[in-house]
Write a protein that holds these residues in place. Sequence first.
Motif, short mmCIF file in Angstrom:
data_model
loop_
_atom_site.label_atom_id
_atom_site.label_comp_id
_atom_site.label_asym_id
_atom_site.label_seq_id
_atom_site.Cartn_x
_atom_site.Cartn_y
_atom_site.Cartn_z
N SER A 99 -0.43 -7.70 1.79
CA SER A 99 -0.92 -8.66 2.70
C SER A 99 -1.07 -8.17 4.20
O SER A 99 -1.15 -8.93 5.25
CB SER A 99 -0.11 -9.76 2.57
N ASP A 100 -0.64 -7.00 4.52
CA ASP A 100 -0.63 -6.45 5.93
C ASP A 100 -2.01 -5.90 6.20
O ASP A 100 -2.38 -4.74 5.96
CB ASP A 100 0.64 -5.06 5.79
N SER A 101 -2.69 -7.00 6.82
CA SER A 101 -3.98 -6.40 7.22
C SER A 101 -4.37 -5.33 8.00
O SER A 101 -5.14 -4.42 7.71
CB SER A 101 -4.48 -7.68 7.91
N GLN A 102 -3.33 -5.03 8.85
CA GLN A 102 -3.56 -3.79 9.72
C GLN A 102 -3.41 -2.47 8.92
O GLN A 102 -4.19 -1.59 9.03
CB GLN A 102 -2.40 -3.90 10.87
N ALA A 103 -2.39 -2.35 8.11
CA ALA A 103 -2.13 -1.35 7.41
C ALA A 103 -3.42 -1.29 6.36
O ALA A 103 -3.94 -0.15 6.21
CB ALA A 103 -1.05 -1.41 6.39
N CYS A 104 -4.07 -2.28 5.75
CA CYS A 104 -4.97 -2.04 4.84
C CYS A 104 -6.32 -1.66 5.60
O CYS A 104 -7.11 -0.73 4.92
CB CYS A 104 -5.40 -3.65 4.38
#
Length: 214
Positions: free
Chosen positions: A32-37
């Motif tokens: 759910s880590d949008s930045q990492a995704c």
Amino acid sequence: MNSLTPDTRLDIAQLIYQTHMSKVHHLWLHSSDSQACVALIAEGISEDNLLLVTRQGKLVGVALFETQDFPHALNFTFRFFTRHFGVFSSFRKWLAFICYKRAEIKLTPETFHIEALVVSPDFQGQGIGSQMVRDASQLAGELGKTQLVVELPEHYQKMLAFYHQLGFVTKSKEKVKWPILSRFARRADASSYYVLEKDLLKDDPACRNAVPSS
């Protein structure tokens, strides 16, 4: 081959993420880590598997495709995962992504698989999606492919109608069968999906001249 700058990669990744957020979180990257995704998608995009549409220098459309010769539109390696998620959780995420890809359609010498097709929300309804499908048909013909294939979750009814208007036919309705994937597919609302196909030799006369004769 496209030549992508880091900024272009990031623009592509953000557009894909915004359109397929649930798929990214629950089927591709299990985070759910949008930045990492977004960062991992930007890093993993294969330049050989892209069709891009720009308007006035702005990226407005992206299509990811796969063929037997170029099977990895998103080339997520274990090392990529560890850079963004750390070693502890990366093996599970990487293995889950591999299982997801193995459960997709089997690529044949004739297949041109559209993995994802996205249009910027500000430019939808302007024919950009149709243009990308035409571009995909042309490229498929140049590569000697005769069949476009798309997989769509059952609830993507607007996209289903869009592809039908462009000559695709629904070949089957499938369910995710792998136990390791079924739980994540439910979270992504993708447990049931349609397999759509377009016969280029039959439905797209322009491609008949592009496909090399055997």
